[in-house]
Design a protein around this motif. Structure first.
Motif, short mmCIF file in Angstrom:
data_model
loop_
_atom_site.label_atom_id
_atom_site.label_comp_id
_atom_site.label_asym_id
_atom_site.label_seq_id
_atom_site.Cartn_x
_atom_site.Cartn_y
_atom_site.Cartn_z
N PRO A 58 0.82 -1.23 0.00
CA PRO A 58 0.00 0.00 0.00
C PRO A 58 0.85 1.28 0.00
O PRO A 58 0.51 2.25 -0.66
CB PRO A 58 -0.82 -0.12 1.28
N THR A 59 1.98 1.25 0.71
CA THR A 59 2.86 2.42 0.76
C THR A 59 3.44 2.71 -0.62
O THR A 59 3.41 3.85 -1.09
CB THR A 59 3.99 2.19 1.78
N LYS A 60 3.96 1.69 -1.28
CA LYS A 60 4.56 1.87 -2.61
C LYS A 60 3.50 2.37 -3.60
O LYS A 60 3.75 3.28 -4.40
CB LYS A 60 5.15 0.54 -3.08
N ARG A 61 2.32 1.78 -3.56
CA ARG A 61 1.23 2.22 -4.45
C ARG A 61 0.89 3.69 -4.21
O ARG A 61 0.74 4.46 -5.16
CB ARG A 61 -0.02 1.37 -4.23
N ALA A 62 0.73 4.06 -2.95
CA ALA A 62 0.37 5.44 -2.62
C ALA A 62 1.43 6.42 -3.10
O ALA A 62 1.11 7.47 -3.67
CB ALA A 62 0.14 5.59 -1.12
N HIS A 63 2.69 6.08 -2.88
CA HIS A 63 3.78 6.98 -3.31
C HIS A 63 3.77 7.16 -4.82
O HIS A 63 3.86 8.28 -5.31
CB HIS A 63 5.13 6.42 -2.88
N LEU A 64 3.70 6.05 -5.55
CA LEU A 64 3.75 6.14 -7.01
C LEU A 64 2.50 6.76 -7.60
O LEU A 64 2.56 7.40 -8.65
CB LEU A 64 4.05 4.77 -7.62
N ASN A 65 1.35 6.60 -6.93
CA ASN A 65 0.13 7.28 -7.39
C ASN A 65 0.24 8.78 -7.19
O ASN A 65 -0.22 9.55 -8.03
CB ASN A 65 -1.10 6.73 -6.67
N ALA A 66 0.83 9.20 -6.09
CA ALA A 66 0.98 10.63 -5.80
C ALA A 66 2.10 11.26 -6.61
O ALA A 66 2.01 12.43 -7.01
CB ALA A 66 1.25 10.83 -4.31
N ASN A 67 3.16 10.50 -6.86
CA ASN A 67 4.34 11.04 -7.54
C ASN A 67 5.02 9.87 -8.26
O ASN A 67 5.78 9.13 -7.63
CB ASN A 67 5.27 11.66 -6.49
N PRO A 68 4.77 9.68 -9.55
CA PRO A 68 5.23 8.49 -10.26
C PRO A 68 6.71 8.52 -10.68
O PRO A 68 7.06 8.28 -11.83
CB PRO A 68 4.32 8.43 -11.48
N TYR A 69 7.57 8.83 -9.71
CA TYR A 69 9.00 8.89 -9.96
C TYR A 69 9.74 8.11 -8.88
O TYR A 69 9.28 8.00 -7.75
CB TYR A 69 9.50 10.34 -9.99
N LEU A 70 10.92 7.63 -9.24
CA LEU A 70 11.76 6.88 -8.32
C LEU A 70 13.21 7.23 -8.63
O LEU A 70 13.59 7.35 -9.81
CB LEU A 70 11.52 5.38 -8.52
N SER A 71 14.00 7.44 -7.60
CA SER A 71 15.41 7.74 -7.75
C SER A 71 16.22 6.57 -7.20
O SER A 71 15.90 6.05 -6.13
CB SER A 71 15.75 9.02 -6.99
N LEU A 72 17.25 6.15 -7.93
CA LEU A 72 18.09 5.03 -7.53
C LEU A 72 19.53 5.49 -7.37
O LEU A 72 20.04 6.25 -8.19
CB LEU A 72 18.08 3.93 -8.59
N THR A 73 20.20 4.96 -6.34
CA THR A 73 21.63 5.18 -6.16
C THR A 73 22.30 3.84 -5.89
O THR A 73 21.89 3.10 -4.99
CB THR A 73 21.91 6.12 -4.97
N TYR A 74 23.30 3.54 -6.70
CA TYR A 74 24.15 2.36 -6.51
C TYR A 74 25.47 2.85 -5.92
O TYR A 74 26.00 3.88 -6.35
CB TYR A 74 24.46 1.70 -7.85
N TRP A 75 26.01 2.10 -4.96
CA TRP A 75 27.29 2.44 -4.36
C TRP A 75 28.07 1.16 -4.11
O TRP A 75 27.52 0.16 -3.65
CB TRP A 75 27.10 3.19 -3.04
N HIS A 76 29.36 1.21 -4.41
CA HIS A 76 30.25 0.08 -4.18
C HIS A 76 31.37 0.57 -3.25
O HIS A 76 31.76 1.74 -3.31
CB HIS A 76 30.84 -0.40 -5.51
N PRO A 77 31.92 -0.31 -2.38
CA PRO A 77 32.98 0.12 -1.46
C PRO A 77 34.21 0.73 -2.15
O PRO A 77 34.95 1.47 -1.51
CB PRO A 77 33.35 -1.16 -0.70
N ASP A 78 34.44 0.45 -3.42
CA ASP A 78 35.57 1.11 -4.11
C ASP A 78 35.19 2.52 -4.57
O ASP A 78 35.94 3.16 -5.30
CB ASP A 78 36.10 0.25 -5.26
N GLN A 79 34.03 3.00 -4.13
CA GLN A 79 33.50 4.34 -4.39
C GLN A 79 32.91 4.52 -5.79
O GLN A 79 32.62 5.65 -6.20
CB GLN A 79 34.53 5.44 -4.09
N ASP A 80 32.70 3.43 -6.54
CA ASP A 80 31.92 3.53 -7.78
C ASP A 80 30.49 3.89 -7.41
O ASP A 80 29.92 3.29 -6.48
CB ASP A 80 31.90 2.20 -8.54
#
Length: 163
Positions: A58-80
Motif C-alpha cells: 500500500p505504501t509503494k502504491r500510494a507513493h507512485l500514485n501521488a508522484n510516479p518517480y523513483l530515484s536510484l543510487t548504486y554504491w560500491h565500497p571502491d566508491q563507484d
C-alpha cells in the motif's frame, strides 16, 4: 553518437555489478522514503528501461500514485557510484509479470536470481504479491571511484533526457 548510447552501457555494467540500489520515492506529503531494491536493466541501443520485481505494498502504491518517480543510487565500497532518476509504473498484467520473472530467473548472476526464493512470491509470477515495476530514466550519472583516487583517465558520465 547519442549521449545515452555512450552513458547507458557504463551505467548498466556498474548497476549489474553492484546489483542492489537504494531507491527513493516521495509520499503524499512530499517526504522522501528509501528502500533497497534489485533492478535489472535493458539497453537496446536507443532506449534504457529498468525493471524491479517487487511487492505492491500500500505504501509503494500510494507513493507512485501521488508522484510516479523513483530515484536510484548504486554504491560500491571502491566508491563507484551510479544514479538514475526515473519515471516509475507498476505493471500488473500477467504477461509482463511472467516475462519479468523469467528474465530474472534466466539472467546471469549476480543480477539474476530465482524469484521463487522470496517467500511472498512462492505463488509464482501471477501471485497477487508479485508485480513488475518499470523504470524509464530521464537522468543518469556514472562516477568511477578511480576519479576520487586521482586517476586522470577516469571521468563522470551523465545523460539527461531532452525536454
Amino acid at each position: 553518437m547519442d549521449e545515452l548510447a555512450q552513458v547507458a552501457p557504463a551505467f548498466v555494467e556498474m548497476a549489474h555489478r553492484i546489483v542492489w540500489a537504494t531507491a527513493a520515492t516521495v509520499d503524499e506529503r512530499n517526504r522522501p522514503w528509501t528502500r533497497v531494491l534489485h533492478p535489472i536493466w535493458q539497453f537496446d541501443g536507443e532506449r534504457l528501461v529498468g525493471w524491479i520485481a517487487t511487492s505492491p505494498t500500500p505504501t509503494k502504491r500510494a507513493h507512485l500514485n501521488a508522484n510516479p518517480y523513483l530515484s536510484l543510487t548504486y554504491w560500491h565500497p571502491d566508491q563507484d557510484t551510479a544514479n538514475a532518476h526515473c519515471r516509475a509504473e507498476l505493471c500488473e498484467d500477467d504477461d509482463t509479470r511472467v516475462w519479468l520473472w523469467e528474465n530474472f530467473a534466466s539472467a546471469p548472476e549476480p543480477v539474476g536470481y530465482d524469484p521463487a526464493i522470496i517467500p511472498p512470491w512462492s505463488g509464482g509470477p501471477t501471485s497477487p504479491a508479485f508485480v513488475a515495476l518499470r523504470l524509464e530514466p530521464w537522468w543518469l550519472r556514472v562516477q568511477p571511484g578511480a576519479l576520487m583516487a586521482g586517476d586522470p583517465t577516469a571521468k563522470i558520465l551523465h545523460w539527461r533526457e531532452r525536454d
